[in-house]
Design a protein around this motif. Sequence first.
Motif, mmCIF file in Angstrom:
data_model
loop_
_atom_site.group_PDB
_atom_site.id
_atom_site.type_symbol
_atom_site.label_atom_id
_atom_site.label_comp_id
_atom_site.label_asym_id
_atom_site.label_seq_id
_atom_site.Cartn_x
_atom_site.Cartn_y
_atom_site.Cartn_z
ATOM 1 N N GLY A 1 0.789 -1.227 0.000
ATOM 2 C CA GLY A 1 0.000 0.000 0.000
ATOM 3 C C GLY A 1 0.821 1.277 0.000
ATOM 4 O O GLY A 1 0.264 2.366 0.093
ATOM 5 N N SER A 2 2.135 1.168 -0.097
ATOM 6 C CA SER A 2 2.999 2.352 -0.126
ATOM 7 C C SER A 2 2.820 3.124 -1.422
ATOM 8 O O SER A 2 2.345 2.587 -2.423
ATOM 9 C CB SER A 2 4.473 1.947 -0.018
ATOM 10 O OG SER A 2 4.741 1.372 1.220
ATOM 11 N N VAL B 1 3.143 -1.204 -4.748
ATOM 12 C CA VAL B 1 3.465 0.212 -4.566
ATOM 13 C C VAL B 1 2.739 1.032 -5.631
ATOM 14 O O VAL B 1 2.748 0.681 -6.805
ATOM 15 C CB VAL B 1 4.993 0.455 -4.663
ATOM 16 C CG1 VAL B 1 5.319 1.939 -4.552
ATOM 17 C CG2 VAL B 1 5.726 -0.342 -3.597
ATOM 18 N N THR B 2 2.115 2.127 -5.229
ATOM 19 C CA THR B 2 1.415 3.015 -6.157
ATOM 20 C C THR B 2 2.354 4.124 -6.607
ATOM 21 O O THR B 2 3.010 4.756 -5.770
ATOM 22 C CB THR B 2 0.174 3.637 -5.480
ATOM 23 O OG1 THR B 2 -0.711 2.580 -5.115
ATOM 24 C CG2 THR B 2 -0.536 4.608 -6.403
ATOM 25 N N LEU B 3 2.428 4.354 -7.906
ATOM 26 C CA LEU B 3 3.198 5.468 -8.450
ATOM 27 C C LEU B 3 2.299 6.692 -8.457
ATOM 28 O O LEU B 3 1.224 6.685 -9.056
ATOM 29 C CB LEU B 3 3.681 5.159 -9.865
ATOM 30 C CG LEU B 3 4.426 6.281 -10.590
ATOM 31 C CD1 LEU B 3 5.713 6.650 -9.850
ATOM 32 C CD2 LEU B 3 4.728 5.880 -12.028
ATOM 33 N N ALA C 1 1.668 -0.885 -8.740
ATOM 34 C CA ALA C 1 0.292 -1.381 -8.708
ATOM 35 C C ALA C 1 -0.469 -0.934 -9.955
ATOM 36 O O ALA C 1 -0.536 0.252 -10.257
ATOM 37 C CB ALA C 1 -0.408 -0.874 -7.451
ATOM 38 N N GLY C 2 -0.998 -1.901 -10.695
ATOM 39 C CA GLY C 2 -1.797 -1.617 -11.882
ATOM 40 C C GLY C 2 -1.010 -1.197 -13.103
ATOM 41 O O GLY C 2 -1.602 -0.845 -14.122
#
Length: 124
Positions: free
Chosen positions: A5-6, A35-37, A64-65
Amino acid sequence: AFSAGSRLKVNVAGPAADTQFTRLVTGGAVNLTGVTLALSGGYVPVVGDSFTVVSAGSLSGTFAGLQNGAAVVFNGVNLRIFYTGTAATLFVNRAPVVSAGGPYTIGEGSGLTVSATATDPDGD
């Protein structure tokens, strides 16, 4: 190390690493799984720009994604993200180029058949 979730926040004010956009640089291992960019800033990227947002001794996982080659829209510009074993880099997506020869001159009411070729400079 990132926890699940970072977010990696990257502020983009231009194409120059460290002075105009932030990035993560380490000689160690980085795992981007989960990790979300998060891109921010007012810069509008142009063709030829690239942003290496992570540079590491070794890199695994993806944001993520965002699988390899995924589209990322930033300030109205289509970017593509590509991963290597040591880096995650965003590139401005360039439009395909079509060549149909020409110029052509035809009489009114006549038909025209044109043969064209197209290439994609990004390979996507």
